[in-house]
Design a protein around this motif. Sequence first.
Motif, short mmCIF file in Angstrom:
data_model
loop_
_atom_site.label_atom_id
_atom_site.label_comp_id
_atom_site.label_asym_id
_atom_site.label_seq_id
_atom_site.Cartn_x
_atom_site.Cartn_y
_atom_site.Cartn_z
N LEU A 164 0.83 -1.20 0.00
CA LEU A 164 0.00 0.00 0.00
C LEU A 164 0.87 1.25 0.00
N ILE A 165 1.94 1.22 0.77
CA ILE A 165 2.88 2.35 0.78
C ILE A 165 3.58 2.44 -0.57
N ALA A 166 3.99 1.28 -1.09
CA ALA A 166 4.66 1.25 -2.39
C ALA A 166 3.75 1.81 -3.48
N PHE A 167 2.47 1.49 -3.40
CA PHE A 167 1.51 1.98 -4.37
C PHE A 167 1.40 3.50 -4.33
N ALA A 168 1.32 4.08 -3.13
CA ALA A 168 1.22 5.53 -2.99
C ALA A 168 2.48 6.22 -3.51
N VAL A 169 3.65 5.67 -3.17
CA VAL A 169 4.91 6.25 -3.64
C VAL A 169 5.01 6.17 -5.16
N THR A 170 4.58 5.04 -5.73
CA THR A 170 4.66 4.86 -7.17
C THR A 170 3.77 5.84 -7.92
N LEU A 171 2.54 6.04 -7.45
CA LEU A 171 1.65 7.01 -8.09
C LEU A 171 2.24 8.42 -8.03
N THR A 172 2.87 8.76 -6.91
CA THR A 172 3.51 10.08 -6.79
C THR A 172 4.65 10.21 -7.79
N ALA A 173 5.46 9.16 -7.91
CA ALA A 173 6.58 9.18 -8.84
C ALA A 173 6.12 9.33 -10.28
#
Length: 411
Positions: free
Chosen positions: A4-13
């Motif tokens: 879930l954290i990885a998903f949020a970081v990826t969308l931001t990137a």
Amino acid sequence: METLIAFAVTLTAITVASLRYRLPPFLTLVGASVLFGFLAGMPAETVIAAITGGAGRIFSILAVVIFCGVGIAQILRESGWIADIVADIRGLVRRPLATAGTAGYLLSVPLMCGITSFVILAPILTHLQRDGRASKTLLYCAGVAGMISYVLLYPAPVVYSTITTLDLLSGRPWDIDLVALPLSLLLLAGLLLALRGRTRPAEPPEEPAAGRDVRPWLPFLVIVGMLAIGSLIPYLHALANINLALLAGLFAALATVPGDVRERALHRGTKNAGIIIFDLAGAGALGGVIAASTFPADVAALVLGTLPITILPFVIAALVQAAQGSRVVTAAVTGSILATIPAVTAINPLALVLMVSAGAFMFSYVSDPFFWLLKRTTGDEFSAVVRNYTLPLSAAGLVTLAAALVVQAVL
């Protein structure tokens, strides 16, 4: 929960790479796939396999559709027949916006793909109005309208996947359309009302020329004819395959133009189709990596016991849709998760199907292949596609959720 954290970081990137550095979508999305896999703790071999598998899945589904659709469009442009088609339409149509919305809504179900209907309609819609802003409005209208029917109506793949995965409405799958059809028409009417101030009245219709050339319409007649024959005659069912029908339409278009037009159209069309397919495959790669991770299970664990069971299907579907972009995959994955939760059997089957469809409308963002197709076709900035595509579909999702809750309370 690291996914879930990885998903949020990826969308931001992805957002930063697209808005600030303007990297091409394929590079951005493949890079984001690697980033997500690394942050989620996935083995490198699994990440690479998921990237190639996800990209390959999109290629296998859409490559022929995109190549043929873009090829037909380019032939019409190079031959000058777009003007003839537009003149014919203007002779009949007084409201271009209603035409765009209705055409997108009606075509996406028999074609079994909202993207396919958009690719076919786009070159015609862009010529219905000369003002650039109004022309883009027609494109967004057709795209959103196509998604409305594609996500809500049976037997389109989204509802079909939900019903079959969860074994709902046994023997009576068409019952869902008793609710979904009026709901989808309500959403279409709301879309047209919301956009009507952004288009101009149609130009006065042209007088039809004597002996109008039928060749500009031949590819479409071939496509529709094959789909109709294949659907009505059982032993010719193969003709209803959309890939075969579009391929026949492309060959019909090629056969009606001179050699120099054919050569130019294929050269330019192949280049444009290749760019579009790569963009879509990039979204497929990201979706493949996220689907191969523990993201779906982590989503289910997050919402179980936290939210009321009546909106659990919607929340799971919305998060899965945001993660991987494919609405059919959303329906299938959500159905698989819900099948492991006995409590969802308390939800009315009609309401349950609507909730999954509502979630499939939500957060159609960078992981959605259609997002990038609209961005490339309209030439709009990133934020404009969010405003004209992502937000209207999310609004449709919330309205559909409200309808599902009403069905649950009444039936």
